[in-house]
Write an enzyme that holds these catalytic residues in place. Structure first.
Site, PDB file in Angstrom:
ATOM      1  N   SER A 183       0.780  -1.238   0.000  1.00  0.00           N
ATOM      2  CA  SER A 183       0.000   0.000   0.000  1.00  0.00           C
ATOM      3  C   SER A 183       0.812   1.289   0.000  1.00  0.00           C
ATOM      4  O   SER A 183       0.366   2.287  -0.527  1.00  0.00           O
ATOM      5  CB  SER A 183      -0.966  -0.001   1.175  1.00  0.00           C
ATOM      6  N   HIS A 211      -5.639  -3.012  -2.511  1.00  0.00           N
ATOM      7  CA  HIS A 211      -5.394  -1.915  -3.459  1.00  0.00           C
ATOM      8  C   HIS A 211      -5.458  -2.355  -4.914  1.00  0.00           C
ATOM      9  O   HIS A 211      -5.586  -1.514  -5.803  1.00  0.00           O
ATOM     10  CB  HIS A 211      -4.038  -1.257  -3.161  1.00  0.00           C
ATOM     11  N   LYS A 242     -11.283   1.011  -0.858  1.00  0.00           N
ATOM     12  CA  LYS A 242     -10.416   1.664  -1.856  1.00  0.00           C
ATOM     13  C   LYS A 242     -11.278   1.905  -3.110  1.00  0.00           C
ATOM     14  O   LYS A 242     -11.995   2.871  -3.158  1.00  0.00           O
ATOM     15  CB  LYS A 242      -9.185   0.813  -2.177  1.00  0.00           C
TER      16      LYS A 242
HETATM   17  C1  LIG Z   1      -3.316  -3.724   2.121  1.00  0.00           C
HETATM   18  C2  LIG Z   1      -4.430  -3.389   3.060  1.00  0.00           C
HETATM   19  N1  LIG Z   1      -5.071  -4.386   3.694  1.00  0.00           N
HETATM   20  C3  LIG Z   1      -6.067  -4.140   4.548  1.00  0.00           C
HETATM   21  C4  LIG Z   1      -6.487  -2.859   4.834  1.00  0.00           C
HETATM   22  C5  LIG Z   1      -7.577  -2.633   5.826  1.00  0.00           C
HETATM   23  O1  LIG Z   1      -8.761  -2.330   5.170  1.00  0.00           O
HETATM   24  P1  LIG Z   1      -9.874  -1.356   5.751  1.00  0.00           P
HETATM   25  O2  LIG Z   1      -9.264   0.007   5.875  1.00  0.00           O
HETATM   26  O3  LIG Z   1     -10.908  -1.413   4.707  1.00  0.00           O
HETATM   27  O4  LIG Z   1     -10.299  -1.893   7.055  1.00  0.00           O
HETATM   28  C6  LIG Z   1      -5.877  -1.798   4.185  1.00  0.00           C
HETATM   29  C7  LIG Z   1      -6.321  -0.413   4.456  1.00  0.00           C
HETATM   30  O5  LIG Z   1      -5.599   0.510   4.591  1.00  0.00           O
HETATM   31  C8  LIG Z   1      -4.801  -2.054   3.283  1.00  0.00           C
HETATM   32  O6  LIG Z   1      -4.159  -1.060   2.676  1.00  0.00           O
END
Ligand SMILES: Cc1ncc(COP(=O)(O)O)c(C=O)c1O
Length: 394
Positions: A183, A211, A242
């Protein structure tokens, strides 16, 4: 009393960061995921949102969400396991399974709970979880809470992963976990390499494609589609926060694995169901993704335009195929000055400093949306030029 002493000390530290203009968190935007947002009454161009396809403000998506609120009310007010599952939840799970090419799928209330709740439900004492060192915090949290042995391998380093797999005991069951798109920098996991090793060492594979989903692959189905590997991993996970316009997360997997997660994953069982209207949001997003391929094309054009513009200005970029553009700055202080300068000039970006990236590799994380128009992108690039020159970065 002493329990809160650290909070007092912490608050004073945060105040000092604000005074030095090194605090870019918890800012308020109205709205947050639009091309132009308002902060304290000032209009700014948003280059810091993960609303890559612009679907959070797409009229069809907004309308479908509003209709669902009228029909279902604002929340389901119960766990999914008890009385919180609606027809919309079930429809979305079926649709996500089709979208990701899996037998079945399960929807959680957040992406964080999805990753944490999947790892902790499926692994335990006697098992090994192999996790990329740059995996998202939700995976790290799952690793902290599982009873399994956790082996962290160097980022995308297949020889380190192989070494760690090879030294497992034959009776240990193994789960390799990796982000599809990392990310902070938008770089891709070496999924073909991971899959090859998983087959060789009889390990299962879990990919967090938060992402990638909606953003990469020929039709936006994510990192596996990008690599031509759909249906080839055991657990394909993602979030709705996202490209899919709302909040929530999902896992696509074999039917028996999905049933197991629904009845064994504690964040799924002991937390309330995500609102039915969020399910309608995601269903509408998937419809739009299918019916309006021009949005994905526009996202790619916008990303190429910003990358080219930044390179021409003299900024150093790391290569990615995603809408996340890492602009390498180096020093933390310069990175904060760049983010602050851009904010003053009317552009919102996210500064990323250690420990999110290695020391002295701080960067400005630019994220592009399909909904930004050419004029907004040109203005943003011009401001990058002004601030970059003023700080001696370019
Ligand atoms: C790679 C990744 N996994 C999981 C998450 C967690 O998702 P959420 O923010 O929808 O709870 C994020 C969010 O920033 C992320 O970037």
């Amino acid at each position: 009393m002493a329990l809160f002493d650290k909070c007092d000390e912490f608050s004073r530290w945060i105040e000092s960061l604000k005074e030095r203009r090194e605090f870019f968190y918890l800012r308020e935007f109205d709205p947050a995921a639009s091309p132009v947002v308002s902060m304290g009454g000032k209009k700014l161009i948003m280059l810091g949102s993960n609303n890559y396809l612009g679907l959070a403000t797409h009229p069809r998506v907004v309308e479908a969400t509003a209709l669902a609120v009228r029909e279902y009310g604002t929340g389901a007010c119960s766990s999914r396991v008890l009385t919180g599952t609606t027809g919309l939840h079930a429809r979305l799970e079926k649709r996500l399974a089709e979208f990701k090419g899996t037998e079945d799928a399960v929807v959680f209330s957040t992406g964080f709970m999805t990753m944490m709740g999947t790892i902790t439900a499926l692994t335990g004492e006697g098992d090994v979880v192999l996790s990329d060192e740059f995996n998202h915090a939700s995976i790290v949290e799952g690793c902290r809470l599982t009873g399994a042995e956790v082996r962290v391998y160097r980022h995308n380093d297949m020889s380190d992963l192989e070494e760690k797999l090879a030294s497992c005991e034959p009776e240990q069951d193994k789960l390799i976990v990796t982000d599809g798109v990392f990310s902070m920098k938008g770089t891709l996991a070496n999924l073909p390499g991971v899959k090859k090793l998983a087959d060789e060492y009889d390990a299962r594979v879990m990919v967090d494609d938060a992402h990638g989903t909606g953003a990469i692959g020929p039709s936006g189905r994510g990192t596996l589609e990008h690599f031509g590997m759909e249906g080839e991993v055991d657990l394909i996970c993602g979030t709705f926060s996202k490209s899919l316009g709302t909040i929530g997360g999902f896992v696509g997997a074999r039917s028996d694995v999905v049933t197991f997660l629904k009845l064994r994953s504690r964040p799924f069982i002991f937390s309330a169901s995500p609102p039915p209207s969020s399910m309608a949001t995601v269903l509408a997003c998937l419809d739009v993704l299918e019916d309006e391929p021009e949005l994905l094309a526009r996202l790619r054009e916008n990303t190429a335009f910003v990358k080219e513009g930044l390179s021409e200005l003299g900024f150093r970029l790391e290569e990615t195929v995603t809408p996340i553009i890492p602009v390498l700055i180096g020093e933390d202080s310069k990175t904060f000055q760049m983010a602050g300068g851009l904010e003053d000039e009317g552009v919102i970006v996210n500064p990323v400093v250690a420990p999110a990236v290695p020391p002295d590799s701080s960067l400005i994380r630019v994220s592009v949306m399909a909904s930004l128009n050419t004029q907004e992108l040109e203005t943003a690039l011009e401001k990058f030029g002004v601030v970059g020159r003023r700080l001696g970065i370019i």
